[in-house]
Each structure stands twice: as structure tokens, then as C-alpha cells.
Design a protein around this motif. Structure first.
Motif, PDB file in Angstrom:
ATOM      1  N   GLU A  94       0.807  -1.220  -0.062  1.00  0.00           N
ATOM      2  CA  GLU A  94      -0.010   0.540   0.492  1.00  0.00           C
ATOM      3  C   GLU A  94       0.914   0.862  -0.231  1.00  0.00           C
ATOM      4  OE1 GLU A  94      -3.841  -0.695   2.130  1.00  0.00           O
ATOM      5  OE2 GLU A  94      -2.660  -1.184   3.450  1.00  0.00           O
ATOM      6  N   ARG A  95       1.978   1.217   1.070  1.00  0.00           N
ATOM      7  CA  ARG A  95       2.692   2.640   1.006  1.00  0.00           C
ATOM      8  C   ARG A  95       3.220   2.899  -0.595  1.00  0.00           C
ATOM      9  NH1 ARG A  95       4.794   0.066   5.710  1.00  0.00           N
ATOM     10  NH2 ARG A  95       7.179  -0.478   5.286  1.00  0.00           N
ATOM     11  N   ALA A  96       3.984   1.212  -1.227  1.00  0.00           N
ATOM     12  CA  ALA A  96       4.705   2.025  -1.801  1.00  0.00           C
ATOM     13  C   ALA A  96       3.552   2.101  -3.670  1.00  0.00           C
ATOM     14  CB  ALA A  96       5.220  -0.025  -2.861  1.00  0.00           C
ATOM     15  N   VAL A  97       2.121   1.813  -3.447  1.00  0.00           N
ATOM     16  CA  VAL A  97       1.782   1.759  -4.579  1.00  0.00           C
ATOM     17  C   VAL A  97       1.237   3.876  -4.724  1.00  0.00           C
ATOM     18  CG1 VAL A  97      -0.960   2.476  -4.982  1.00  0.00           C
ATOM     19  CG2 VAL A  97       0.626   0.046  -4.888  1.00  0.00           C
ATOM     20  N   SER A  98       1.476   4.182  -3.637  1.00  0.00           N
ATOM     21  CA  SER A  98       1.180   5.676  -2.377  1.00  0.00           C
ATOM     22  C   SER A  98       2.215   6.297  -3.344  1.00  0.00           C
ATOM     23  CB  SER A  98       0.730   5.642  -1.333  1.00  0.00           C
ATOM     24  OG  SER A  98       0.515   6.873  -1.607  1.00  0.00           O
ATOM     25  N   GLU A  99       3.052   5.536  -2.750  1.00  0.00           N
ATOM     26  CA  GLU A  99       4.441   6.536  -3.270  1.00  0.00           C
ATOM     27  C   GLU A  99       4.804   6.790  -4.621  1.00  0.00           C
ATOM     28  OE1 GLU A  99       7.775   4.782  -1.391  1.00  0.00           O
ATOM     29  OE2 GLU A  99       7.217   4.979   0.874  1.00  0.00           O
ATOM     30  N   ALA A 100       4.341   5.509  -5.377  1.00  0.00           N
ATOM     31  CA  ALA A 100       4.334   5.575  -6.893  1.00  0.00           C
ATOM     32  C   ALA A 100       3.326   6.117  -8.133  1.00  0.00           C
ATOM     33  CB  ALA A 100       4.230   4.135  -7.868  1.00  0.00           C
ATOM     34  N   GLY A 101       2.704   7.013  -6.733  1.00  0.00           N
ATOM     35  CA  GLY A 101       1.554   7.805  -7.505  1.00  0.00           C
ATOM     36  C   GLY A 101       0.399   6.994  -7.990  1.00  0.00           C
ATOM     37  N   LEU A 102       0.266   5.260  -7.961  1.00  0.00           N
ATOM     38  CA  LEU A 102      -0.726   4.857  -8.332  1.00  0.00           C
ATOM     39  C   LEU A 102      -1.793   4.654  -7.649  1.00  0.00           C
ATOM     40  CD1 LEU A 102       1.244   1.910  -9.118  1.00  0.00           C
ATOM     41  CD2 LEU A 102       0.583   2.644 -11.168  1.00  0.00           C
ATOM     42  N   PRO A 103      -3.228   4.640  -8.588  1.00  0.00           N
ATOM     43  CA  PRO A 103      -4.612   4.900  -7.420  1.00  0.00           C
ATOM     44  C   PRO A 103      -4.389   3.444  -5.970  1.00  0.00           C
ATOM     45  CG  PRO A 103      -4.672   4.203  -9.708  1.00  0.00           C
ATOM     46  CD  PRO A 103      -3.298   4.674  -9.411  1.00  0.00           C
TER      47      PRO A 103
ATOM     48  N   SER B 241      -5.140  -0.736  -1.197  1.00  0.00           N
ATOM     49  CA  SER B 241      -6.059  -0.972  -0.130  1.00  0.00           C
ATOM     50  C   SER B 241      -7.466  -2.682  -0.986  1.00  0.00           C
ATOM     51  CB  SER B 241      -7.159   0.449  -0.366  1.00  0.00           C
ATOM     52  OG  SER B 241      -7.806   0.843  -1.953  1.00  0.00           O
ATOM     53  N   ARG B 242      -7.260  -2.701  -2.098  1.00  0.00           N
ATOM     54  CA  ARG B 242      -8.336  -4.074  -2.615  1.00  0.00           C
ATOM     55  C   ARG B 242      -7.673  -5.453  -2.101  1.00  0.00           C
ATOM     56  NH1 ARG B 242      -8.987  -4.502  -8.835  1.00  0.00           N
ATOM     57  NH2 ARG B 242     -10.272  -6.076  -7.920  1.00  0.00           N
ATOM     58  N   LEU B 243      -6.173  -5.479  -1.264  1.00  0.00           N
ATOM     59  CA  LEU B 243      -5.544  -6.668  -1.745  1.00  0.00           C
ATOM     60  C   LEU B 243      -6.045  -6.981  -0.493  1.00  0.00           C
ATOM     61  CD1 LEU B 243      -2.192  -5.180  -2.934  1.00  0.00           C
ATOM     62  CD2 LEU B 243      -3.905  -6.895  -4.173  1.00  0.00           C
TER      63      LEU B 243
END
Length: 219
Positions: A199-208, A213-215
Motif C-alpha cells: 500500500e505504501r509503495a503504491v501511494s509513493e509511486a503515484g498509482l491509484p 487497499s483492495r489487497l
């Protein structure tokens, strides 16, 4: 011959590492496609399979990244494809582009596809499994739905190992399977991994953010 069977890694190196660490001793690995897409480690996931020389077929996300075509993906999937396309180098893209839609391994005993033997992009859920999906092979491996299941028939086995990087069967743990080709026996496995890190990496990458969160829901 013990085979580790994986599918739908979707750029989730944290889940892939957990699966590889958890997997009991196997003679080889195979992958039913969608190495990239959604999550923020496409290059690391490609390299993990390349380094191990894992027989892999092309998933629809792999094809989208390799060809630059989005196939009318939703916003989450489209963002993951665009991100992977930016992150992968020429060698990694070439590896993806060279993946076949279908592979036959172990002297014809196993066929590997992504969606269905007749259509690589067809979603084939467990209630659609059927003996007539088998041809001359003993085991048909597929992915695409991210739903872990297998069925045994008189003529062989149809197996979806589930999603490594984005399960969709209500269980958030990373999924994989092991197959004893001699005994024709399948074991389905699940393993917990650090979803918060993803989740943190998704946010840092600028991805939705919903990609991460769905994981937690396995959906």
C-alpha cells in the motif's frame, strides 16, 4: 517431478518473494501470465522470472505493456500498465513481448495458457472448468481470474493456482500451487505477506490507492 505453479503476479514483488520463500522444494516453476500490471515492481518481477528461466505465457496485462495497447482497461489497470511501460527497460520489454500465448512443457504433459485454451483473454472461473478443456495434455494450467481452484477428471487436471499479487477469491493471502506430475496430485497454498508495505509503495509511486487497499479484501 514436483512443479511450482504461479500466476497473476501483477508487479507485486512483496507477494512474489513471500510465495518463493514459502514454497516447498520443487523441481521447477511455471507461470500462467500477467507478470506485470497494477503494482509498483514490474521490473523486479520480470527479472525474478527471467533469472530463474521460468516457462511463462503472456497475460493480457503483459501484452498491453509490451505492445502499448490498453485493451479498454479500467482506471486502475490502465494506470498499472502505463506505470510498467515507463519502468521497464528495453530488455525487460523484449522479454514480455516474446512470451507466447500458450506453452507445452514436460514432454507434452502440461499445457499453460492465461485465460482459456481457445482464447487467452477469456475469463474461466471454477464453475466453467470442464474435462473437454483438456486436449492431449495431463494438466492444463491457467490464470486470469485470480481465483484458486483445481478439478481432477479422468483425463487429467485443470488448475488455476490463484493470484500471487492480487487474489480475488476473498482470501488476501498470496496464492500458488504445487503439482506432483507423477502422482497427479495438486496442493493449493496460501501465504501471508506485508500488504501494508505494498500500500505504501503504491501511494509513493503515484498509482491509484485502491490498487493497494483492495489487497486487504482479496477482491
Amino acid at each position: 517431478m514436483i512443479v511450482g505453479v504461479i500466476a497473476d503476479i501483477h508487479g507485486n514483488r512483496v507477494a512474489l518473494d513471500a510465495v518463493l520463500d514459502d514454497m516447498p522444494p520443487v523441481d521447477t516453476l511455471v507461470c500462467a501470465g500477467d507478470v506485470v500490471g497494477y503494482n509498483p515492481w514490474p521490473g523486479a518481477c520480470v527479472d525474478a522470472l527471467r533469472e530463474r528461466e521460468v516457462p511463462t505465457v503472456m497475460g493480457n496485462h503483459d501484452r498491453a505493456v509490451a505492445t502499448g495497447t490498453d485493451f479498454s482497461f479500467n482506471s486502475m489497470a490502465g494506470a498499472g500498465v502505463a506505470y510498467a511501460r515507463e519502468q521497464l527497460d528495453d530488455e525487460q520489454l523484449a522479454w514480455l513481448a516474446g512470451l507466447p500465448d500458450e506453452r507445452t512443457e514436460f514432454d507434452g504433459r502440461m499445457k499453460i495458457v492465461h485465460g482459456h485454451p481457445d482464447d487467452p483473454d477469456r475469463y474461466t472461473y471454477p464453475d466453467m472448468f470442464a474435462a473437454d478443456m483438456l486436449d492431449d495434455e495431463d494438466v492444463l494450467v491457467l490464470g486470469h481470474t485470480h481465483v484458486q481452484h483445481h478439478e481432477s477428471y479422468d483425463d487429467g487436471i485443470v488448475l488455476n493456482p490463484g493470484g500471487v499479487g492480487q487474489p480475488r477469491d476473498g482470501d488476501p493471502r498470496a496464492a500458488y500451487a504445487t503439482l506432483d506430475l507423477d502422482a497427479m496430485n495438486v496442493n493449493e497454498h496460501r501465504v501471508e505477506y506485508d500488504i501494508e508495505r505494498v500500500e505504501r509503495a503504491v501511494s509513493e509511486a503515484g498509482l491509484p490507492e485502491q490498487i493497494g487497499s483492495r489487497l486487504r479484501k482479496g477482491r
